[in-house]
Design a protein around this motif. Structure first.
Motif, mmCIF file in Angstrom:
data_model
loop_
_atom_site.group_PDB
_atom_site.id
_atom_site.type_symbol
_atom_site.label_atom_id
_atom_site.label_comp_id
_atom_site.label_asym_id
_atom_site.label_seq_id
_atom_site.Cartn_x
_atom_site.Cartn_y
_atom_site.Cartn_z
ATOM 1 N N ILE A 179 0.825 -1.204 0.000
ATOM 2 C CA ILE A 179 0.000 0.000 0.000
ATOM 3 C C ILE A 179 0.863 1.258 0.000
ATOM 4 N N GLY A 180 1.882 1.288 0.836
ATOM 5 C CA GLY A 180 2.750 2.462 0.899
ATOM 6 C C GLY A 180 3.413 2.748 -0.436
ATOM 7 N N LEU A 181 3.855 1.698 -1.120
ATOM 8 C CA LEU A 181 4.481 1.872 -2.427
ATOM 9 C C LEU A 181 3.484 2.420 -3.438
ATOM 10 N N ARG A 182 2.246 1.913 -3.406
ATOM 11 C CA ARG A 182 1.230 2.386 -4.347
ATOM 12 C C ARG A 182 0.891 3.847 -4.095
ATOM 13 N N ALA B 216 2.878 6.077 -2.769
ATOM 14 C CA ALA B 216 4.027 6.890 -3.160
ATOM 15 C C ALA B 216 4.065 7.110 -4.662
ATOM 16 N N ARG B 217 3.500 6.174 -5.408
ATOM 17 C CA ARG B 217 3.450 6.304 -6.870
ATOM 18 C C ARG B 217 2.237 7.101 -7.344
ATOM 19 N N GLY B 218 1.392 7.504 -6.404
ATOM 20 C CA GLY B 218 0.220 8.257 -6.772
ATOM 21 C C GLY B 218 -0.949 7.396 -7.182
ATOM 22 N N GLU B 219 -0.907 6.124 -6.872
ATOM 23 C CA GLU B 219 -2.004 5.232 -7.208
ATOM 24 C C GLU B 219 -3.049 5.268 -6.097
ATOM 25 N N GLY B 220 -4.273 4.897 -6.421
ATOM 26 C CA GLY B 220 -5.328 4.878 -5.427
ATOM 27 C C GLY B 220 -5.116 3.791 -4.400
ATOM 28 N N ALA B 221 -5.501 4.080 -3.186
ATOM 29 C CA ALA B 221 -5.402 3.079 -2.130
ATOM 30 C C ALA B 221 -6.471 2.012 -2.344
ATOM 31 N N PRO B 222 -6.135 0.737 -2.187
ATOM 32 C CA PRO B 222 -7.132 -0.327 -2.395
ATOM 33 C C PRO B 222 -8.345 -0.141 -1.494
ATOM 34 N N GLY B 223 -9.530 -0.245 -2.094
ATOM 35 C CA GLY B 223 -10.748 -0.158 -1.311
ATOM 36 C C GLY B 223 -11.171 1.240 -0.952
ATOM 37 N N ARG B 224 -10.459 2.255 -1.461
ATOM 38 C CA ARG B 224 -10.821 3.644 -1.154
ATOM 39 C C ARG B 224 -11.251 4.356 -2.427
ATOM 40 N N GLY B 225 -11.884 5.493 -2.298
ATOM 41 C CA GLY B 225 -12.348 6.247 -3.440
ATOM 42 C C GLY B 225 -11.194 6.796 -4.261
ATOM 43 N N ALA B 226 -11.547 7.260 -5.457
ATOM 44 C CA ALA B 226 -10.517 7.769 -6.370
ATOM 45 C C ALA B 226 -9.840 9.021 -5.834
ATOM 46 N N ASP B 227 -10.518 9.740 -4.903
ATOM 47 C CA ASP B 227 -9.920 10.960 -4.379
ATOM 48 C C ASP B 227 -8.936 10.683 -3.252
ATOM 49 N N HIS B 228 -8.873 9.430 -2.815
ATOM 50 C CA HIS B 228 -7.968 9.113 -1.707
ATOM 51 C C HIS B 228 -6.620 8.685 -2.290
ATOM 52 N N VAL B 229 -5.879 9.676 -2.733
ATOM 53 C CA VAL B 229 -4.615 9.436 -3.405
ATOM 54 C C VAL B 229 -3.586 10.397 -2.846
ATOM 55 N N ILE B 230 -2.368 9.945 -2.751
ATOM 56 C CA ILE B 230 -1.271 10.819 -2.360
ATOM 57 C C ILE B 230 -0.421 11.088 -3.585
ATOM 58 N N ALA B 231 -0.113 12.327 -3.834
ATOM 59 C CA ALA B 231 0.649 12.679 -5.023
ATOM 60 C C ALA B 231 2.032 12.057 -4.978
ATOM 61 N N PRO B 232 2.522 11.594 -6.125
ATOM 62 C CA PRO B 232 3.889 11.051 -6.153
ATOM 63 C C PRO B 232 4.897 12.143 -5.856
ATOM 64 N N ARG B 233 6.000 11.752 -5.263
ATOM 65 C CA ARG B 233 7.015 12.741 -4.879
ATOM 66 C C ARG B 233 7.893 13.148 -6.054
ATOM 67 N N THR B 234 7.936 12.341 -7.104
ATOM 68 C CA THR B 234 8.775 12.668 -8.246
ATOM 69 C C THR B 234 7.978 12.475 -9.528
ATOM 70 N N THR B 235 8.394 13.186 -10.588
ATOM 71 C CA THR B 235 7.805 13.027 -11.910
ATOM 72 C C THR B 235 8.940 12.889 -12.906
ATOM 73 N N ALA B 236 8.572 12.757 -14.172
ATOM 74 C CA ALA B 236 9.594 12.640 -15.210
ATOM 75 C C ALA B 236 10.460 13.887 -15.284
ATOM 76 N N ASP B 237 9.900 15.033 -14.843
ATOM 77 C CA ASP B 237 10.648 16.297 -14.894
ATOM 78 C C ASP B 237 11.473 16.541 -13.641
ATOM 79 N N GLY B 238 11.408 15.638 -12.702
ATOM 80 C CA GLY B 238 12.188 15.817 -11.491
ATOM 81 C C GLY B 238 11.294 15.857 -10.271
ATOM 82 N N PRO B 239 11.864 16.168 -9.119
ATOM 83 C CA PRO B 239 11.094 16.192 -7.874
ATOM 84 C C PRO B 239 9.968 17.220 -7.920
#
Length: 296
Positions: A224-227, A229-252
């Motif tokens: 769950i923590g890895l998902r 961190a990648r900005g994926e939805g938490a299992p069993g939670r709504g689509a709005d329950h997401v944590i933004a990823p810390r990095t993108t293709a353009d950098g942090p």
């Protein structure tokens, strides 16, 4: 004053020194393997841990001969090698069985039934912690953590996972091992003997057909923590329950203050930044101030 007669056979509890060497053919074979291991490291002494696995693969435990062998090849003292081999629990100090059955008795596994499994196996096998059955097949030991809490209680056989065990299933497992019947791990490669496992831990490949492909990963709870961190939805939670990823293709990227991609916390779900903090600075009756001088 009474003098004790000289007796050169008395060792006062210390082992006879020096340790015997391996037979010439065994020594030559182990030296060839050891040189391959040592060549992987810029400093030869860094190869000590895999070399201890290598000698353990030869005799099933780290013997005085194995310690001498490691010391000679790495230009260490036997005291230095002994200190390392006795520090880590993965190195056996005495002969054991073909299958090391480790029962996790750390907090979560214990609560979920690990203690009951361990007690069941001790009684069923007639051995205590660290002891081996009379037929030389199974060595039982308790392990502090198998790092598989989402599958608790967990038993490991030669470091392969057997998840969600019960006293009954664990008893059947050791019976299968002792009878020579196939016991398939829940995840990971098929079982092999302790000596074969030790050789793999020394850094040599598992050459059994299909063994490398027969792997397994962590469970959903561990990932769950890895998902998140990648900005994926938490299992069993709504689509709005997401944590933004810390990095993108353009950098942090700078994480929103609320930890939520929109920068707004969901209604009724204040972030730690929004929640009130009970501190002396917010307590009007007991405001924080400079420390008083001693005696004031």
């Amino acid at each position: 004053m009474n003098a004790t007669p000289a007796n050169h056979d008395v060792q006062l509890g210390m082992p006879a020194l020096p340790a015997p060497d391996y037979p010439a053919d065994v020594r030559a074979r182990l030296e060839a393997d050891a040189k391959e291991v040592i060549a992987r490291y810029p400093d030869s002494r860094s190869a000590l841990l895999p070399l201890l696995h290598l000698v353990q693969a030869e005799e099933g435990h780290v013997t005085r001969t194995g310690i001498r062998f490691c010391a000679e090849l790495l230009d260490l003292t036997t005291a230095e090698v002994t200190a390392v081999s006795t520090f880590y629990s993965m190195y056996r100090r005495k002969a054991g069985g073909d299958y090391q059955v480790g029962v996790c008795t750390n907090t979560l596994c214990a609560v979920m039934g690990g203690d009951a499994i361990f007690e069941e196996l001790k009684e069923h096998l007639g051995v205590g912690n660290g002891e081996t059955t009379e037929d030389g097949t199974v060595t039982l030991e308790h392990i502090e953590c198998n790092a598989a809490c989402d599958f608790a209680p967990v038993v490991m056989v030669n470091w392969e996972f057997f998840d969600n065990q019960t006293p009954g299933s664990a008893r059947q497992l050791v019976d299968d091992l002792r009878a020579g019947r196939t016991a398939l791990p829940t995840r990971g490669a098929p079982l092999c003997t302790f000596k074969e496992t030790a050789r793999m831990l020394a850094g040599f490949p598992d050459e059994r057909p299909g063994a490398v492909e027969a792997t397994g990963g962590a469970g959903p709870a561990s990932l769950i923590g890895l998902r998140l961190a990648r900005g994926e939805g938490a299992p069993g939670r709504g689509a709005d329950h997401v944590i933004a990823p810390r990095t993108t293709a353009d950098g942090p990227t700078e994480e929103p203050p609320t930890g939520h991609p929109t920068g707004q916390a969901p209604p009724g779900h204040p972030s730690s930044h929004d929640a009130p903090h009970e501190t002396s600075a917010s307590d009007e009756q007991h405001p924080a101030g400079p420390s008083a001088e001693e005696g004031e």
